[in-house]
Write an enzyme that holds these catalytic residues in place. Sequence first.
Site, short mmCIF file in Angstrom:
data_model
loop_
_atom_site.label_atom_id
_atom_site.label_comp_id
_atom_site.label_asym_id
_atom_site.label_seq_id
_atom_site.Cartn_x
_atom_site.Cartn_y
_atom_site.Cartn_z
N THR A 95 78.48 149.12 102.03
CA THR A 95 77.01 149.16 102.39
C THR A 95 76.82 147.72 102.33
O THR A 95 76.49 147.01 100.75
CB THR A 95 76.60 149.89 102.23
OG1 THR A 95 77.06 150.95 102.42
CG2 THR A 95 74.98 149.63 103.01
N LYS A 170 73.71 151.03 109.66
CA LYS A 170 73.11 152.21 108.31
C LYS A 170 71.87 151.97 108.31
O LYS A 170 71.29 152.53 107.55
CB LYS A 170 74.39 151.30 107.39
CG LYS A 170 74.17 151.58 106.59
CD LYS A 170 75.19 152.94 105.98
CE LYS A 170 74.99 153.73 104.63
NZ LYS A 170 74.97 154.72 104.18
N LYS A 245 69.04 150.61 97.59
CA LYS A 245 69.79 149.39 97.22
C LYS A 245 69.80 148.98 99.36
O LYS A 245 69.41 148.38 99.30
CB LYS A 245 71.10 149.55 97.12
CG LYS A 245 72.09 148.50 97.51
CD LYS A 245 73.76 148.77 97.42
CE LYS A 245 74.81 148.33 98.71
NZ LYS A 245 75.93 148.19 98.07
P1 NAD Z 1 81.86 152.12 93.34
O1 NAD Z 1 81.46 150.68 92.20
O2 NAD Z 1 82.53 153.30 92.28
O3 NAD Z 1 82.82 151.13 93.63
C1 NAD Z 1 83.20 150.07 94.14
C2 NAD Z 1 84.56 149.30 93.67
O4 NAD Z 1 85.13 147.97 93.77
C3 NAD Z 1 84.93 149.60 92.32
O5 NAD Z 1 85.87 150.41 91.75
C4 NAD Z 1 85.04 147.70 91.31
O6 NAD Z 1 86.09 147.96 90.54
C5 NAD Z 1 85.65 147.19 92.60
N1 NAD Z 1 85.53 146.33 92.53
C6 NAD Z 1 84.60 145.40 92.34
N2 NAD Z 1 84.69 144.10 92.50
C7 NAD Z 1 86.31 143.66 93.04
C8 NAD Z 1 87.07 143.00 93.07
N3 NAD Z 1 86.66 141.57 93.73
N4 NAD Z 1 87.97 142.93 93.58
C9 NAD Z 1 88.79 144.54 93.23
N5 NAD Z 1 87.67 145.90 93.10
C10 NAD Z 1 86.91 145.30 92.94
O7 NAD Z 1 80.70 152.16 94.16
P2 NAD Z 1 81.22 153.19 95.30
O8 NAD Z 1 80.34 154.30 95.64
O9 NAD Z 1 82.63 153.68 95.84
O10 NAD Z 1 80.25 152.23 96.59
C11 NAD Z 1 80.90 151.56 97.51
C12 NAD Z 1 80.80 151.16 98.58
O11 NAD Z 1 80.45 152.43 99.82
C13 NAD Z 1 79.10 150.61 98.66
O12 NAD Z 1 78.31 149.60 99.61
C14 NAD Z 1 78.06 151.89 98.66
O13 NAD Z 1 76.67 151.09 98.92
C15 NAD Z 1 78.96 152.08 99.93
N6 NAD Z 1 78.19 154.12 99.39
C16 NAD Z 1 78.55 154.78 98.94
C17 NAD Z 1 78.06 155.96 98.25
C18 NAD Z 1 77.73 157.05 97.63
O14 NAD Z 1 77.17 158.08 97.63
N7 NAD Z 1 78.76 156.41 96.18
C19 NAD Z 1 77.70 156.80 100.39
C20 NAD Z 1 78.13 155.81 101.39
C21 NAD Z 1 77.73 154.35 101.26
#
Ligand code: NAD
Length: 294
Positions: A95, A170, A245
Amino acid sequence: MATIGFIGLGNMGGPMAENLLKAGHAVQGFDLARESVARAAAAGATAAPSAAAAAEGADVVVTMLPAGRHVRQVLIDDGVLQAASEGTLFIECSTIDVATAREMHAAAEAGDLAMVDAPVSGGTAGAAAATLTFMVGGSDPAFARAEPVCAAMGKAVIHAGGPGNGQAAKICNNMILGVTMIGVCEALVLAEALGLDHQKLFDISSKSSGSCWSLNTYCPVPGPVPTSPANNDYKPGFAAEMMLKDLLLAQEAARAGGTTTPMGAAATALYGLFVNGGEGSTDFSGIIRMIRGN
Ligand code: NAD
């Protein structure tokens, strides 16, 4: 079955990659966190040594990263677009802001690559159960290629229009959610002050013009909807910091386009207060406590 590079194996990306493996795809996974890569490898993925290596030889690359700056870092600075073969399809599921999403589409197109922005709703439970909803922006041919891949991770895959329109859908959807949740909380707190039972208001409003998802499915007080986080001490669910966010992204887009969204702005300010008060990891429906003053 395709070879899929998967970059960002966090709370969402980890289970999504596992569902691609279950569907029979080969997955080349990368994350900065080693334990996340190890988990994906234990589920059958190949551990890639870098983001660019995850894209090498892949038919499709999925990214699931925290925010726009991480997506730009991975795709441009870490050389992922450069490492991909001509025609590779990118499914960008994070997102992020609409402007960065459109910039990434242009960069992919310049490199003869295909891209869709495909943010999701459904949370970590939906990621684990492969019941996410994908909101997809991009060309018709790119959508046609992305649809079966997304379908292995979700229950609904909807084409929202051209580049960036998945992100637009979204943030518009979540602005509705933030505003309606606050409205429902205020009505329930007013009902308390007036001596009207939560259950009675629920029974009436869920069948009247006050009916909405925030009340009917996600009721922010314990009782009327037994599965709502209110019955579980407001454990997420959908964390307030995630809601903030998305509301901030909506406000950024509104400012950039000169759109006035006063209710969205008010919801952003209220969720800002809630999160800054230490409630970032509380479910977003827990904002009723702040509105009630406890
Ligand atoms: P998270 O922080 O658990 O996962 C993100 C991952 O990206 C981490 O494991 C981190 O190490 C990795 N990362 C960051 N920078 C990096 C890089 N340069 N190279 C490689 N890996 C890298 O977050 P999440 O909860 O999985 O959310 C991910 C996305 O999904 C976000 O944009 C969030 O807004 C969206 N989202 C989350 C939810 C939810 O309920 N968690 C729901 C809908 C959408």
